[in-house]
Design a protein around this motif. Sequence first.
Motif, PDB file in Angstrom:
ATOM      1  N   LYS A 264       0.888  -1.279   0.105  1.00  0.00           N
ATOM      2  CA  LYS A 264       0.149   0.068  -0.089  1.00  0.00           C
ATOM      3  C   LYS A 264       0.831   1.304  -0.015  1.00  0.00           C
ATOM      4  N   GLU A 265       0.258   2.364  -0.515  1.00  0.00           N
ATOM      5  CA  GLU A 265       0.945   3.636  -0.483  1.00  0.00           C
ATOM      6  C   GLU A 265       0.912   4.363   0.734  1.00  0.00           C
ATOM      7  N   PRO A 266       1.716   5.238   1.118  1.00  0.00           N
ATOM      8  CA  PRO A 266       1.846   5.886   2.557  1.00  0.00           C
ATOM      9  C   PRO A 266       0.552   6.414   3.004  1.00  0.00           C
ATOM     10  N   HIS A 267      -0.149   7.003   2.323  1.00  0.00           N
ATOM     11  CA  HIS A 267      -1.605   7.707   2.838  1.00  0.00           C
ATOM     12  C   HIS A 267      -2.670   6.672   3.203  1.00  0.00           C
ATOM     13  N   ALA A 268      -2.286   5.168   2.833  1.00  0.00           N
ATOM     14  CA  ALA A 268      -3.317   4.328   3.113  1.00  0.00           C
ATOM     15  C   ALA A 268      -3.191   3.966   4.609  1.00  0.00           C
ATOM     16  N   TYR A 269      -1.813   4.202   5.311  1.00  0.00           N
ATOM     17  CA  TYR A 269      -1.609   3.950   6.501  1.00  0.00           C
ATOM     18  C   TYR A 269      -1.987   5.286   7.341  1.00  0.00           C
ATOM     19  N   ASN A 270      -1.681   6.314   6.779  1.00  0.00           N
ATOM     20  CA  ASN A 270      -2.077   7.491   7.541  1.00  0.00           C
ATOM     21  C   ASN A 270      -2.189   8.868   6.429  1.00  0.00           C
ATOM     22  N   PRO A 271      -3.491   9.465   6.312  1.00  0.00           N
ATOM     23  CA  PRO A 271      -3.920  10.387   5.435  1.00  0.00           C
ATOM     24  C   PRO A 271      -2.944  11.432   5.358  1.00  0.00           C
ATOM     25  N   SER A 272      -2.318  11.853   6.662  1.00  0.00           N
ATOM     26  CA  SER A 272      -1.283  13.114   6.472  1.00  0.00           C
ATOM     27  C   SER A 272      -0.018  12.793   5.565  1.00  0.00           C
ATOM     28  N   TRP A 273       0.139  11.356   5.334  1.00  0.00           N
ATOM     29  CA  TRP A 273       1.141  11.044   4.450  1.00  0.00           C
ATOM     30  C   TRP A 273       1.345  11.090   3.311  1.00  0.00           C
ATOM     31  N   LYS A 274      -0.030  11.622   2.728  1.00  0.00           N
ATOM     32  CA  LYS A 274      -0.192  12.109   1.282  1.00  0.00           C
ATOM     33  C   LYS A 274       0.563  13.069   0.967  1.00  0.00           C
ATOM     34  N   ARG A 275       0.641  14.257   1.838  1.00  0.00           N
ATOM     35  CA  ARG A 275       1.237  15.408   1.443  1.00  0.00           C
ATOM     36  C   ARG A 275       2.619  15.046   1.743  1.00  0.00           C
TER      37      ARG A 275
ATOM     38  N   PRO B  99       5.543   2.651   8.576  1.00  0.00           N
ATOM     39  CA  PRO B  99       4.287   1.839   9.196  1.00  0.00           C
ATOM     40  C   PRO B  99       4.411   1.090  10.269  1.00  0.00           C
ATOM     41  N   HIS B 100       3.620   0.799  11.194  1.00  0.00           N
ATOM     42  CA  HIS B 100       3.907  -0.263  12.190  1.00  0.00           C
ATOM     43  C   HIS B 100       3.804  -1.567  11.598  1.00  0.00           C
ATOM     44  N   ARG B 101       3.216  -1.832  10.704  1.00  0.00           N
ATOM     45  CA  ARG B 101       3.221  -3.229   9.911  1.00  0.00           C
ATOM     46  C   ARG B 101       2.856  -2.738   8.468  1.00  0.00           C
ATOM     47  N   TYR B 102       3.266  -3.637   7.672  1.00  0.00           N
ATOM     48  CA  TYR B 102       3.133  -3.311   6.130  1.00  0.00           C
ATOM     49  C   TYR B 102       2.084  -4.125   5.483  1.00  0.00           C
ATOM     50  N   GLU B 103       1.260  -3.442   4.762  1.00  0.00           N
ATOM     51  CA  GLU B 103       0.046  -4.055   4.351  1.00  0.00           C
ATOM     52  C   GLU B 103      -0.046  -4.109   2.776  1.00  0.00           C
TER      53      GLU B 103
ATOM     54  N   LEU C  85       9.301 -21.015   0.598  1.00  0.00           N
ATOM     55  CA  LEU C  85       8.959 -20.171   1.648  1.00  0.00           C
ATOM     56  C   LEU C  85      10.050 -19.073   2.208  1.00  0.00           C
ATOM     57  N   GLN C  86      11.359 -19.768   1.953  1.00  0.00           N
ATOM     58  CA  GLN C  86      12.521 -19.223   2.310  1.00  0.00           C
ATOM     59  C   GLN C  86      12.698 -18.328   1.381  1.00  0.00           C
ATOM     60  N   LEU C  87      12.572 -18.509  -0.024  1.00  0.00           N
ATOM     61  CA  LEU C  87      12.941 -17.383  -0.873  1.00  0.00           C
ATOM     62  C   LEU C  87      11.811 -16.170  -1.003  1.00  0.00           C
ATOM     63  N   TYR C  88      10.528 -16.705  -0.598  1.00  0.00           N
ATOM     64  CA  TYR C  88       9.697 -15.604  -0.265  1.00  0.00           C
ATOM     65  C   TYR C  88      10.033 -14.615   0.794  1.00  0.00           C
ATOM     66  N   GLU C  89      10.444 -14.983   1.895  1.00  0.00           N
ATOM     67  CA  GLU C  89      10.852 -14.429   2.887  1.00  0.00           C
ATOM     68  C   GLU C  89      11.707 -13.255   2.507  1.00  0.00           C
ATOM     69  N   GLU C  90      12.970 -13.790   1.798  1.00  0.00           N
ATOM     70  CA  GLU C  90      13.928 -13.031   1.211  1.00  0.00           C
ATOM     71  C   GLU C  90      13.436 -12.121   0.496  1.00  0.00           C
ATOM     72  N   ALA C  91      12.469 -11.955  -0.667  1.00  0.00           N
ATOM     73  CA  ALA C  91      12.065 -11.250  -1.357  1.00  0.00           C
ATOM     74  C   ALA C  91      11.235 -10.198  -0.711  1.00  0.00           C
ATOM     75  N   LYS C  92      10.212 -10.633   0.190  1.00  0.00           N
ATOM     76  CA  LYS C  92       9.588  -9.859   1.005  1.00  0.00           C
ATOM     77  C   LYS C  92      10.192  -8.721   1.717  1.00  0.00           C
ATOM     78  N   ALA C  93      11.403  -9.330   2.212  1.00  0.00           N
ATOM     79  CA  ALA C  93      12.228  -8.245   3.198  1.00  0.00           C
ATOM     80  C   ALA C  93      12.843  -7.385   2.173  1.00  0.00           C
ATOM     81  N   ARG C  94      13.464  -7.554   0.948  1.00  0.00           N
ATOM     82  CA  ARG C  94      13.742  -6.816  -0.117  1.00  0.00           C
ATOM     83  C   ARG C  94      12.917  -5.816  -0.574  1.00  0.00           C
TER      84      ARG C  94
END
Length: 205
Positions: free
Chosen positions: A54-65, A75-79, A158-167
Motif C-alpha cells: 500500500k502507498e503511505p496515505h493508506a496508513y496515514n492520510p497526512s502522509w499523502k502530503r 508504518p507499524h506493519r506493512y499491508e 517459503l525461504q525465497l519468499y521471505e527474502e524477497a519480501k524483506a527486499r
Amino acid sequence: MKPVILAEKPSQANAYADAFTTRKYEGYMEISPCPTFPKGAYLTWGVGHLVELKEPHAYNPSWKRWSLGSLPILPHRYEFQVAKGKFKQFSIVKRLIRSTDTVINACDVDREGSNIFYSIYYQTGARGQTIKRLWINSLEVDEVRKGFENLRDNRKDLQLYEEAKARQISDWLVGMNGSRLYTLLMKKKGIQHVFPIGRVQLYPS
C-alpha cells in the motif's frame, strides 16, 4: 478437488497448457483429466504483480502530503493491496484458490516468482491448502509434464519468499522516504523536479 496451478503471467500459463489438453475460459484454463492430473486441474495466472504494498496515505492520510516533517515514513506493519487495474484477474484467481485444497506454485523459479505467488495467495485469504512447487528451468512440453509429475514441497520456496519480501519492504522504505527527502531539499534550492530514489519511486499526486 481439482488442484489449482498459478502461473506468473499469461505467456507462462500458455506454455504449460501446451503440455496438456485444455479448455480456455476468461482468466483461467481447465486441464482435462490425464495421467498427470487424474481429476484434471485449473490453470490460472497473475499479470506480474497482482498484489503490491500500500502507498503511505493508506496508513496515514497526512502522509499523502509531501513534507519534511512527515519523514521518516515508518508504518507499524506493512499491508498489501490488489494493484490498480488488476482486480478482475485477482478475483478469478481468488475464487479458484479458495475452492481447492491443493495449490501449485508455477511462477518463475526465483525469489521474485516466490514473492508473486505468496503475495497473491495470502491476499486471497486462503489458508490451510497444501502448496506444491513446480521446479523447472525449461518450458519444453516434456519438461513441463515431468515437472508437474515431480512437484516439490514448498519449504525452500517459503525461504525465497521471505527474502524477497524483506527486499520489497526495504525498497519501499528507501523509495518512499528517499524520493520525498531529496525532492523537498532540492525544492528549497529552487529546483522544481521530482528526484526518484531507489527501485520504488513515488511521485506527488
